[in-house]
Design a protein around this motif. Structure first.
Motif, mmCIF file in Angstrom:
data_model
loop_
_atom_site.group_PDB
_atom_site.id
_atom_site.type_symbol
_atom_site.label_atom_id
_atom_site.label_comp_id
_atom_site.label_asym_id
_atom_site.label_seq_id
_atom_site.Cartn_x
_atom_site.Cartn_y
_atom_site.Cartn_z
ATOM 1 N N ARG A 1 45.590 32.717 41.764
ATOM 2 C CA ARG A 1 46.452 32.166 40.720
ATOM 3 C C ARG A 1 45.887 32.539 39.352
ATOM 4 N NH1 ARG A 1 45.833 27.405 43.890
ATOM 5 N NH2 ARG A 1 44.650 26.485 42.176
ATOM 6 N N TRP A 2 46.734 33.077 38.497
ATOM 7 C CA TRP A 2 46.282 33.554 37.192
ATOM 8 C C TRP A 2 46.198 32.436 36.172
ATOM 9 C CZ3 TRP A 2 44.965 38.691 35.979
ATOM 10 C CH2 TRP A 2 45.077 39.564 37.070
ATOM 11 N N GLU A 3 46.762 31.285 36.467
ATOM 12 C CA GLU A 3 46.737 30.167 35.521
ATOM 13 C C GLU A 3 46.076 28.958 36.138
ATOM 14 O OE1 GLU A 3 50.595 29.341 33.938
ATOM 15 O OE2 GLU A 3 51.151 31.438 33.836
ATOM 16 N N ARG B 1 40.269 29.417 33.673
ATOM 17 C CA ARG B 1 40.399 28.083 33.086
ATOM 18 C C ARG B 1 40.736 28.159 31.600
ATOM 19 N NH1 ARG B 1 35.511 23.736 32.035
ATOM 20 N NH2 ARG B 1 36.747 22.283 30.792
ATOM 21 N N TYR B 2 40.091 29.061 30.876
ATOM 22 C CA TYR B 2 40.290 29.147 29.426
ATOM 23 C C TYR B 2 41.510 29.975 29.035
ATOM 24 C CZ TYR B 2 35.570 27.212 29.125
ATOM 25 O OH TYR B 2 34.473 26.394 29.242
ATOM 26 N N GLY B 3 42.266 30.438 30.013
ATOM 27 C CA GLY B 3 43.483 31.177 29.722
ATOM 28 C C GLY B 3 43.283 32.643 29.416
ATOM 29 N N ARG C 1 47.876 43.958 36.138
ATOM 30 C CA ARG C 1 46.944 43.045 36.796
ATOM 31 C C ARG C 1 46.024 43.794 37.762
ATOM 32 N NH1 ARG C 1 50.373 37.442 38.012
ATOM 33 N NH2 ARG C 1 50.888 37.017 35.827
ATOM 34 N N TRP C 2 46.591 44.750 38.510
ATOM 35 C CA TRP C 2 45.738 45.490 39.445
ATOM 36 C C TRP C 2 44.692 46.307 38.686
ATOM 37 C CZ3 TRP C 2 45.187 50.699 39.082
ATOM 38 C CH2 TRP C 2 46.175 51.417 38.398
ATOM 39 N N LEU D 1 45.403 38.277 29.354
ATOM 40 C CA LEU D 1 45.229 39.662 29.775
ATOM 41 C C LEU D 1 46.385 40.113 30.655
ATOM 42 C CD1 LEU D 1 41.403 39.791 30.558
ATOM 43 C CD2 LEU D 1 42.596 40.976 28.717
ATOM 44 N N ALA D 2 46.918 39.194 31.459
ATOM 45 C CA ALA D 2 48.040 39.533 32.331
ATOM 46 C C ALA D 2 49.285 39.882 31.533
ATOM 47 C CB ALA D 2 48.335 38.383 33.286
ATOM 48 N N ALA D 3 49.362 39.376 30.287
ATOM 49 C CA ALA D 3 50.517 39.673 29.434
ATOM 50 C C ALA D 3 50.302 40.922 28.579
ATOM 51 C CB ALA D 3 50.806 38.481 28.521
#
Length: 265
Positions: free
Chosen positions: A263-265, A104-106, A118-119, A111-113
């Protein structure tokens, strides 16, 4: 105007020769796992779920004759169920709530960027869960021994049950955190925790429920984990294949669904 050269004994590359780039993957995962563990242990709500509630339940129901746990010492029945509850509180409830609010807070989006794949982030979260579970199990085992617990059975079977239970609950927790809004995850995860605490064979034996309900409740991951641990640690079973099969099924389904729908976002 004179200039001062920065080249010294190191030659044309200069006194300082920075090497920009990402750290080794293993070091990044370890650093993230340490951070995740510290954040979990500093969170009051997480400590309530992972440490205080299981400890209080173990001490209370082992010391006071509230629930009929059958023949033998109450702690012999309760300790395996409380260990299963500890796994669920960390791998499912705590992870679902924590990851849901990070999403929720992004935090997850940022972190995905980062250079951390991601794994690898999910691997770090899993490592954090395992570290926390080890601390939980050590604490609860010491308390259970102090209350007169006398476990026996195959340690390899216990380890396999705990690993499969962790995988099953982690998949379900990540699935919930990655598909629902943070507030919905908070409410749903706590509700599921309470329902499975009552109806998952943790404190109340499943044979106290109606026959039709027993058949359904026995297929739940918390029931399989608590009954499997109880079969080994209380009754000395070598390998509870039925319970292991149920946990493996939940692990495969939960992790696969989390990987597909998260979902990451």
């Amino acid at each position: 105007m004179t200039t001062t050269s920065t080249t010294g004994s190191t030659g044309a590359t200069g006194t300082y020769a920075p090497r920009p780039g990402a750290a080794p993957l293993g070091r990044m995962i370890a650093a993230q796992a340490v951070l995740e563990t510290k954040m979990l242990l500093r969170n009051g709500e997480q400590l309530l779920l992972t440490v205080i509630i299981p400890t209080l339940l173990l001490v209370l129901f082992s010391s006071v004759d509230i629930v009929d746990t059958g023949a033998g010492e109450a702690v012999d029945f309760l300790a395996p169920g409380i260990l299963a509850l500890a796994v669920m509180s960390t791998a499912f409830t705590g992870q679902a709530i924590g990851t849901g609010f990070e999403r929720r807070y992004g935090v997850l989006k940022r972190l995905a960027a980062s250079p951390l794949p991601r794994w690898a982030l999910m691997t770090a979260k899993t490592a954090s869960v395992l570290v926390t579970e080890v601390l939980q199990i050590v604490l609860l085992t010491v308390i259970a021994f102090a209350l007169g617990w006398s476990p026996h059975g195959n340690p390899a079977a216990v380890l396999l049950l705990l690993v499969l239970g962790t995988a099953a609950f982690s998949g379900l927790g990540l699935l919930m955190a990655g598909t629902l809004k943070a507030e919905a995850t908070l409410a749903a995860a706590n509700l599921v925790f309470l329902l499975l605490l009552v109806g998952g064979g943790v404190i109340v034996p499943l044979d106290r429920f109606p026959d039709a309900a027993q058949d359904v409740l026995g297929l739940l991951p918390i029931s399989a984990l608590s009954d499997g641990l109880r079969d080994v640690l209380q009754h000395g079973a070598s390998m509870p294949w039925g319970d292991l099969g149920i946990l493996a099924g939940w692990a495969v389904v939960g992790l696969a669904a989390a990987g597909k729908f998260f979902r990451w976002e």
